[in-house]
Design an enzyme around this catalytic site. Sequence first.
Site, PDB file in Angstrom:
ATOM      1  N   ARG A  25      45.667  43.330  38.988  1.00  0.00           N
ATOM      2  CA  ARG A  25      46.432  44.117  39.943  1.00  0.00           C
ATOM      3  C   ARG A  25      46.026  43.701  41.353  1.00  0.00           C
ATOM      4  O   ARG A  25      45.328  42.714  41.547  1.00  0.00           O
ATOM      5  CB  ARG A  25      46.121  45.604  39.714  1.00  0.00           C
ATOM      6  CG  ARG A  25      46.448  46.074  38.299  1.00  0.00           C
ATOM      7  CD  ARG A  25      45.487  47.162  37.857  1.00  0.00           C
ATOM      8  NE  ARG A  25      45.829  48.458  38.415  1.00  0.00           N
ATOM      9  CZ  ARG A  25      46.445  49.422  37.747  1.00  0.00           C
ATOM     10  NH1 ARG A  25      46.815  49.212  36.501  1.00  0.00           N
ATOM     11  NH2 ARG A  25      46.681  50.590  38.289  1.00  0.00           N
ATOM     12  N   CYS A  82      26.713  38.086  36.694  1.00  0.00           N
ATOM     13  CA  CYS A  82      27.281  39.316  36.145  1.00  0.00           C
ATOM     14  C   CYS A  82      26.736  40.582  36.792  1.00  0.00           C
ATOM     15  O   CYS A  82      27.288  41.667  36.586  1.00  0.00           O
ATOM     16  CB  CYS A  82      27.057  39.364  34.636  1.00  0.00           C
ATOM     17  SG  CYS A  82      27.798  37.975  33.753  1.00  0.00           S
ATOM     18  N   GLY A 115      39.322  32.563  28.863  1.00  0.00           N
ATOM     19  CA  GLY A 115      38.286  31.976  28.011  1.00  0.00           C
ATOM     20  C   GLY A 115      36.885  32.357  28.423  1.00  0.00           C
ATOM     21  O   GLY A 115      36.671  33.185  29.300  1.00  0.00           O
ATOM     22  N   ARG A 198      36.614  37.965  13.919  1.00  0.00           N
ATOM     23  CA  ARG A 198      36.254  36.548  13.995  1.00  0.00           C
ATOM     24  C   ARG A 198      34.799  36.341  14.405  1.00  0.00           C
ATOM     25  O   ARG A 198      34.328  36.936  15.376  1.00  0.00           O
ATOM     26  CB  ARG A 198      37.176  35.834  14.992  1.00  0.00           C
ATOM     27  CG  ARG A 198      36.872  34.362  15.182  1.00  0.00           C
ATOM     28  CD  ARG A 198      37.924  33.690  16.037  1.00  0.00           C
ATOM     29  NE  ARG A 198      38.043  34.287  17.356  1.00  0.00           N
ATOM     30  CZ  ARG A 198      37.268  33.973  18.389  1.00  0.00           C
ATOM     31  NH1 ARG A 198      36.295  33.087  18.246  1.00  0.00           N
ATOM     32  NH2 ARG A 198      37.450  34.543  19.561  1.00  0.00           N
ATOM     33  N   CYS A 209      31.889  41.434  21.466  1.00  0.00           N
ATOM     34  CA  CYS A 209      31.766  40.598  22.659  1.00  0.00           C
ATOM     35  C   CYS A 209      32.725  41.092  23.734  1.00  0.00           C
ATOM     36  O   CYS A 209      33.859  41.474  23.437  1.00  0.00           O
ATOM     37  CB  CYS A 209      32.109  39.138  22.332  1.00  0.00           C
ATOM     38  SG  CYS A 209      31.149  38.420  20.983  1.00  0.00           S
ATOM     39  N   CYS A 210      32.275  41.044  24.981  1.00  0.00           N
ATOM     40  CA  CYS A 210      33.146  41.477  26.069  1.00  0.00           C
ATOM     41  C   CYS A 210      34.255  40.444  26.296  1.00  0.00           C
ATOM     42  O   CYS A 210      34.062  39.256  26.083  1.00  0.00           O
ATOM     43  CB  CYS A 210      32.346  41.694  27.352  1.00  0.00           C
ATOM     44  SG  CYS A 210      31.605  40.194  28.044  1.00  0.00           S
TER      45      CYS A 210
END
Length: 440
Positions: A25, A82, A115, A198, A209-210
């Site tokens: 956004r 992060c 990705g 997966r 997983c994030c």
Amino acid sequence: MTKQRVHNKVYVVGVGMTKFEKPGRHMAREAVTKALLDAGITYTAVESAYVGYCYGDSTCGQRALYQFGQTQIPIVNVNNNCSTGSTALYMARQQIAMGAADCVLALGFEKMDPGSLSSKFDDRTAPLGNIMSETRGFSKGPPAAQIFGNAGIEYCEKYGATADHMAKIGEKNHRHSAKNPYSQFRDIYTLEQVKQSRAVHGPLTMLQCCPTSDGGAAAILASESFVREHHLEAQAVELAGQAMATDSPQAMAGSAIELAGADMTRRAAQQVYAQTGVAPTQVGVVELHDCFSANELITYDALGLCPPGKAHIMVDQKENTFGGRCVVNPSGGLISKGHPLGATGLAQCAELVWQLRGWCGERQVPRLQAALQHNIGLGGAVVVSLYRPCLLKPEAGSKPAVDPRQRFGYNPAIECRDISKADFDRVVAAGHSNYLTSHL
């Protein structure tokens, strides 16, 4: 340990965020407008700003904030992997604590590439090169998933935890996110569905997983005098303690757990508990950097939420969710809420402020004395922050406080709405009304 110094108290008086999603956004405009509306002030009152992002040119902070007014305040751009958002928050808090300002904005946003995370500059030494150690080797999978997945494997080997404990953390955080309108994913999954999604690396599956995410978040920090002058006592939340740490030699000592940042988390948490006099047992809610379920598992120990080696017992006894001793990631965490790098730390801040105000509806954690935030970046840096209710009382005869939800027209903790031009016009600097189109 860092020496303890006398600081002015610091309060969070306004927070705002976008929904985390793809595609993005108008992230900065929405997050800052909401934070200023929450605080009941305009951008004119902001004396300086710290703006965090990892993917962008060097003065994106200026471009993001100029739409609110070119007021010539200092704007500092922050990049700390992060933990970028919390680093901006940390720097903003320092300004007020040392008496250099009374009102400071911390903003974080990210528009990420699809990705897994990857290096952008292959012609120089990679910042993460020093932590790519020979603990367990590396395969072709995403590097971050390998680092944290290997830490989870080592925890299982040392303490008797299993892959199921990590899957249970993934199931919990997806379940929590169903009640958070800002979460990228709001689907609930069974434990079996989490386990059978997966495979990514070792015990980690996709639902542990994030995701890559776009989003923005902002916080307005203020001094006690500012809180009183603007009659914000009823909504202010004290940012009572904060510490940042970087890697210790243990990160290179061959332990996958330490390679993932456990020791720097431990150091920062101990500093925060010492600063505030709050014990881990008094913390009722935690926003914890669960980029992977394995990191949440190993971080319970490092934050002192359980005895060493007992994180899996905490999981089995459901002490990390509603009805337990400490609710971890009521927002859904990074696994389900999403992880736009620059925004994550400030989104954690927003969730904990709303929790301490008692605004969170179905995801509200009851009877809170203290809230803890943990935001880590490999390479490395971690910021641990502790929040608690504001004890300031309105002075006799002072102007009655206005509930921020009246300014919004809704409760932003339980409903995510776009901003309008009228909202934006209410918060821009005096004499400035520019609704620039920007994807920051």
